[in-house]
Write an enzyme that holds these catalytic residues in place. Structure first.
Site, PDB file in Angstrom:
ATOM      1  N   LYS A  80       0.873  -1.168   0.000  1.00  0.00           N
ATOM      2  CA  LYS A  80       0.000   0.000   0.000  1.00  0.00           C
ATOM      3  C   LYS A  80       0.909   1.217   0.000  1.00  0.00           C
ATOM      4  CE  LYS A  80      -3.580   0.419   2.863  1.00  0.00           C
ATOM      5  NZ  LYS A  80      -4.121   0.812   4.181  1.00  0.00           N
ATOM      6  N   LYS A  91      -1.707  -1.228  -4.359  1.00  0.00           N
ATOM      7  CA  LYS A  91      -2.564  -0.070  -4.607  1.00  0.00           C
ATOM      8  C   LYS A  91      -1.811   1.213  -4.375  1.00  0.00           C
ATOM      9  CE  LYS A  91      -5.518   0.460  -0.781  1.00  0.00           C
ATOM     10  NZ  LYS A  91      -6.488  -0.103   0.103  1.00  0.00           N
TER      11      LYS A  91
END
Ligand code: PBG
Ligand code: ZN
Length: 318
Positions: free
Chosen positions: A188, A243
Site C-alpha cells: 500500500k 494499490k
C-alpha cells in the site's frame, strides 16, 4: 455508440475481462442510513439492514466476491469494537454466510483505523506519538480470528504493520482456521489518492490530514515495494495486493513476472473520484474509461481487481 456498448460479448472476450475478475468493496454502516458519499458520487455506504437486498443485486449482476469494510457506531482509543462478536463486520459475515452460503466469497479488511479515534492504522505508543507495531499486530490477529469465527473466507490485513501476516497466520492456524486465506495489502503505497476514503462522509470522522508515511511504503522506492511483497509471501500470505492502481502498471508487471501468487489490485477512492469528476465535466465517457483501465490492469498482470465501479460495469462483462 462506443465499443463496449456495441457488442459486449466480443468486448469482454477481446479484453479477457470477466465478471469473476471483479471484487466489490462493501462498506457496511452500523448506522441505519443508506448514504451516498459526496466525495464519491454514485457510491453508497450500505446500512446493515439492507445488506441482503443489496447483495442480491450484486449476485444477480454476476459478482461473487466482496471485500467488507466496517463502519462502526462507536470508536475508542483501543479500537475494541473491531474484535467484538457483535461487531458490524462479524454480524455481516454471519448474515452473508447464512443467506448466500458459498455463492459469495467474503474478504474482510483487517485494520483498526475506522475503529480508533486517531484514524491511524495502528495503536499509538503512550508517550511518543508513534505507532506501536507489536501491540498492533496482536490486535490485528484477534480481529482476524473474530472474522474467521464468523465465517470469513479471506482476511485482508491493510495496516502495513511489520509482521502482520505472520502473526495473523499463526493465530488462525493455532485456532483451527488454517483454511482461511490471507490476502495482504502488501504494497500500500503512501499516496495522495486515499483522501476521499479518509473523509468525514466515509467514516463519520475526518482524518484527511493524517500522515501514514512511517508504515505505508514509498511509491518512489521500487526495491522496497518488492521487498514488502517478498516478506508477505515469506510470512505465508496466499495472495498479495498492490494499490493505488492506475500509475502502478510497472509494479504489477514486475511483481507478476517474479512471483506466482494471485495478485490483486485496488482502484482506490481518489482514482474513482477523479474519473467521476472528469466524466461529470463531459471530458470523457466514464464507463469506457473504466473498462479501458481495468483491462489495462489485467494486461499488466492483475488477477483480480477491487473497484468501486465493479457493479456498474458488470453488465458489460461476461
Ligand atoms: C487503511 C485503508 C486505506 C484504504 C483502505 N484501507 C488507506 C489509508 O487510509 O491509508 C484506501 C482505500 C481507498 O482509498 O479506496 N487501512
Ligand atoms: Zn487502516
Amino acid at each position: 455508440m462506443v465499443d463496449y456498448e456495441y457488442n459486449y460479448y466480443e468486448f469482454s472476450k477481446r479484453c479477457s475481462l470477466y465478471k469473476k475478475d471483479m471484487i466489490f468493496p462493501l462498506f457496511v454502516d452500523e448506522n441505519d442510513k443508506f448514504q451516498e458519499l459526496n466525495v464519491m458520487p454514485g457510491f453508497f455506504k450500505i446500512p446493515y439492514n439492507s445488506i441482503i437486498h443489496f447483495l442480491e443485486k450484486i449476485v444477480e449482476n454476476g459478482i461473487h466476491s466482496v471485500i467488507l469494510f466496517g463502519i462502526p457506531k462507536l470508536r475508542n482509543n483501543q479500537a475494541t469494537t473491531a474484535t467484538s462478536t457483535n461487531g458490524i463486520v462479524q454480524k455481516t459475515l454471519r448474515l452473508i454466510k447464512s443467506n448466500f452460503g458459498n455463492k459469495i466469497t467474503t474478504i474482510t479488511d483487517v485494520c483498526i483505523c475506522q475503529y480508533n479515534n486517531t484514524g491511524h492504522c495502528g495503536l499509538l505508543e503512550k508517550a511518543k506519538k508513534i505507532v506501536d507495531n507489536d501491540l498492533t499486530i496482536e490486535l490485528l490477529s484477534k480481529i482476524a480470528l473474530s472474522h474467521a469465527i464468523s465465517g470469513v473466507d479471506v482476511v485482508a490485513p491493510s495496516s502495513m504493520m511489520d509482521g502482520q501476516v505472520q502473526r495473523i497466520k499463526k493465530k488462525l492456524d493455532t485456532n483451527g482456521f488454517n483454511k482461511v486465506k490471507i490476502l495482504s495489502f502488501s504494497a500500500k503505497q503512501c499516496s495522495s489518492l486515499y483522501k476521499p476514503f479518509r473523509s468525514e462522509t466515509f467514516f463519520n470522522k475526518s482524518v484527511s490530514e493524517i500522515d501514514k508515511s512511517t508504515y505505508q511504503v514509498s511509491y518512489y522506492n521500487p526495491r522496497q515495494i518488492l521487498r514488502e511483497i517478498e516478506m508477505d509471501i515469506h510470512e505465508g500470505s496466499n495472495m498479495v495486493m498492490i494499490k493505488p492502481a492506475m500509475a502502478s502498471l510497472d509494479l504489477i508487471y514486475r511483481i507478476k513476472s517474479i512471483y506466482q501468487l494471485p495478485l490483486v489490485v485496488q482502484v482506490v477512492s481518489g482514482e474513482y473520484s477523479m474519473i467521476k469528476a472528469a466524466a461529470a465535466n463531459g471530458l470523457f465517457d466514464e464507463t469506457w474509461y473504466i473498462l479501458n483501465l481495468i483491462s489495462e490492469l489485467k494486461r499488466a498482470g492483475a488477477d483480480k481487481i477491487i473497484s468501486y465501479s465493479s457493479l456498474n460495469i458488470s453488465k458489460y462483462l461476461l
